[in-house]
Scaffold this motif. Sequence first.
Motif, short mmCIF file in Angstrom:
data_model
loop_
_atom_site.label_atom_id
_atom_site.label_comp_id
_atom_site.label_asym_id
_atom_site.label_seq_id
_atom_site.Cartn_x
_atom_site.Cartn_y
_atom_site.Cartn_z
N VAL A 25 0.85 -1.18 0.00
CA VAL A 25 0.00 0.00 0.00
C VAL A 25 0.90 1.25 0.00
CG1 VAL A 25 -2.07 1.01 1.03
CG2 VAL A 25 -1.58 -1.37 1.42
N SER A 26 2.04 1.13 -0.68
CA SER A 26 2.98 2.24 -0.77
C SER A 26 2.38 3.39 -1.59
CB SER A 26 4.26 1.79 -1.47
OG SER A 26 4.88 0.76 -0.73
N ARG A 27 2.94 4.57 -1.39
CA ARG A 27 2.55 5.77 -2.13
C ARG A 27 1.04 6.04 -2.04
NH1 ARG A 27 5.12 2.84 -5.66
NH2 ARG A 27 3.55 3.03 -7.29
N ASN A 28 0.57 6.11 -0.80
CA ASN A 28 -0.81 6.46 -0.52
C ASN A 28 -0.82 7.54 0.55
OD1 ASN A 28 -3.03 4.80 -1.94
ND2 ASN A 28 -1.45 3.29 -1.53
N LEU A 29 -1.90 7.65 1.27
CA LEU A 29 -2.05 8.66 2.32
C LEU A 29 -2.35 8.03 3.67
CD1 LEU A 29 -4.25 11.10 0.20
CD2 LEU A 29 -1.80 11.31 0.65
N VAL A 30 -1.98 6.76 3.84
CA VAL A 30 -2.25 6.02 5.07
C VAL A 30 -1.50 6.68 6.23
CG1 VAL A 30 -2.04 3.79 6.24
CG2 VAL A 30 -2.59 3.88 3.79
N SER A 31 -2.22 6.93 7.33
CA SER A 31 -1.59 7.59 8.47
C SER A 31 -1.49 6.70 9.70
CB SER A 31 -2.36 8.87 8.84
OG SER A 31 -3.69 8.55 9.17
N ASP A 32 -2.11 5.52 9.64
CA ASP A 32 -2.14 4.66 10.80
C ASP A 32 -2.00 3.20 10.38
OD1 ASP A 32 -2.51 3.92 13.49
OD2 ASP A 32 -4.66 3.68 13.20
N LEU A 33 -1.17 2.46 11.11
CA LEU A 33 -1.07 1.01 10.90
C LEU A 33 -2.25 0.38 11.62
CD1 LEU A 33 2.66 0.07 11.33
CD2 LEU A 33 1.28 -0.13 9.30
N LEU A 48 4.65 -0.26 3.13
CA LEU A 48 3.88 0.95 3.39
C LEU A 48 4.72 2.20 3.17
CD1 LEU A 48 1.99 -0.41 6.48
CD2 LEU A 48 0.88 0.64 4.52
N ARG A 49 5.66 2.10 2.27
CA ARG A 49 6.57 3.21 1.94
C ARG A 49 5.78 4.41 1.41
NH1 ARG A 49 11.70 4.38 0.85
NH2 ARG A 49 12.33 2.35 1.63
N ASN A 50 6.27 5.59 1.77
CA ASN A 50 5.74 6.84 1.25
C ASN A 50 4.25 7.02 1.55
OD1 ASN A 50 5.52 9.27 -0.03
ND2 ASN A 50 6.06 8.52 -2.07
N ASN A 51 3.96 7.02 2.84
CA ASN A 51 2.63 7.32 3.33
C ASN A 51 2.77 8.43 4.37
OD1 ASN A 51 0.25 5.51 2.39
ND2 ASN A 51 1.98 4.11 2.52
N SER A 52 1.88 8.50 5.33
CA SER A 52 1.93 9.54 6.36
C SER A 52 1.90 8.94 7.76
CB SER A 52 0.74 10.49 6.19
OG SER A 52 0.81 11.14 4.95
N ILE A 53 2.49 7.76 7.92
CA ILE A 53 2.45 7.04 9.18
C ILE A 53 3.36 7.72 10.21
CG2 ILE A 53 2.96 4.84 10.33
CD1 ILE A 53 2.33 3.55 7.53
N VAL A 54 2.80 7.98 11.39
CA VAL A 54 3.54 8.63 12.47
C VAL A 54 3.91 7.60 13.54
CG1 VAL A 54 3.44 10.38 14.29
CG2 VAL A 54 2.40 10.83 12.06
N ALA A 65 4.94 -14.57 10.77
CA ALA A 65 5.39 -14.86 9.40
C ALA A 65 6.07 -13.66 8.74
CB ALA A 65 4.21 -15.31 8.54
N LEU A 66 6.04 -12.51 9.38
CA LEU A 66 6.57 -11.30 8.78
C LEU A 66 8.08 -11.39 8.54
CD1 LEU A 66 5.59 -8.52 7.84
CD2 LEU A 66 6.20 -7.64 10.10
N ARG A 67 8.49 -11.20 7.30
CA ARG A 67 9.91 -11.27 6.92
C ARG A 67 10.41 -9.94 6.36
NH1 ARG A 67 9.22 -14.98 9.65
NH2 ARG A 67 9.51 -17.16 9.23
N LEU A 68 9.52 -9.18 5.73
CA LEU A 68 9.91 -7.91 5.11
C LEU A 68 8.95 -6.82 5.55
CD1 LEU A 68 10.95 -7.30 1.48
CD2 LEU A 68 9.16 -5.90 2.47
N MET A 69 9.51 -5.71 6.04
CA MET A 69 8.70 -4.57 6.46
C MET A 69 9.33 -3.32 5.87
SD MET A 69 6.25 -3.09 8.10
CE MET A 69 5.54 -3.91 9.49
N ASP A 70 8.58 -2.62 5.03
CA ASP A 70 9.07 -1.38 4.43
C ASP A 70 8.19 -0.23 4.92
OD1 ASP A 70 9.99 0.74 2.94
OD2 ASP A 70 9.89 -0.31 1.01
N LEU A 71 8.76 0.55 5.84
CA LEU A 71 8.08 1.72 6.38
C LEU A 71 8.84 3.00 6.04
CD1 LEU A 71 7.12 0.27 9.88
CD2 LEU A 71 5.54 0.89 8.05
N GLY A 72 9.64 2.94 4.98
CA GLY A 72 10.42 4.10 4.57
C GLY A 72 9.54 5.24 4.10
N GLU A 73 10.09 6.46 4.20
CA GLU A 73 9.43 7.67 3.72
C GLU A 73 8.07 7.91 4.38
OE1 GLU A 73 9.61 8.19 -0.57
OE2 GLU A 73 11.30 6.82 -0.64
#
Length: 150
Positions: A25-33, A48-54, A65-73
């Motif tokens: 869900v990268s490059r969206n406006l998501v602000s909350d996990l 979830l790269r390039n969103n508005s998560i604080v 099972a989580l192996r990859l997490m992208d929270l960049g930008e």
Amino acid sequence: VAAGNQIRQLPPSLGKLQRLRKLDVSRNLVSDLSHQICSMTDLGEIRLRNNSIVNVSETISDMPALRLMDLGENKIEKVPLVVIDSWVNLTSLWLDSNRLTNVPKSVGRCTSMTILDVSNNMIKTLPVEIAGMASLETLDVRNNELKNLP
């Protein structure tokens, strides 16, 4: 894949996709996990790269099972210790281009991690425990406020 849209919130129905393995869900406006992600215990990749998560919710810690997490930008200032402690099976973590000021000591317990990217933050020091990350192949710490390495 729902990247590059105008999504502001992940819907409750997302949690019903129990067999989903990858969520982008990268490059969206998501602000909350949302807690809906946390009920998806077979999810192996979250982008979830390039969103508005604080904030990173502590509820995301129960994802074996989580192996990859992208929270960049995003706009993340810290990741709760309980979350880092639970990510021992994580192999790739991108937290670049956020507002982090430190890397928790417990990251040293992430012995399966091969990629850790915390570049472009405001990190002043790295914990010596980072040496415990025996599988680490890529450590990106460029463009921070580091004066030395551990």
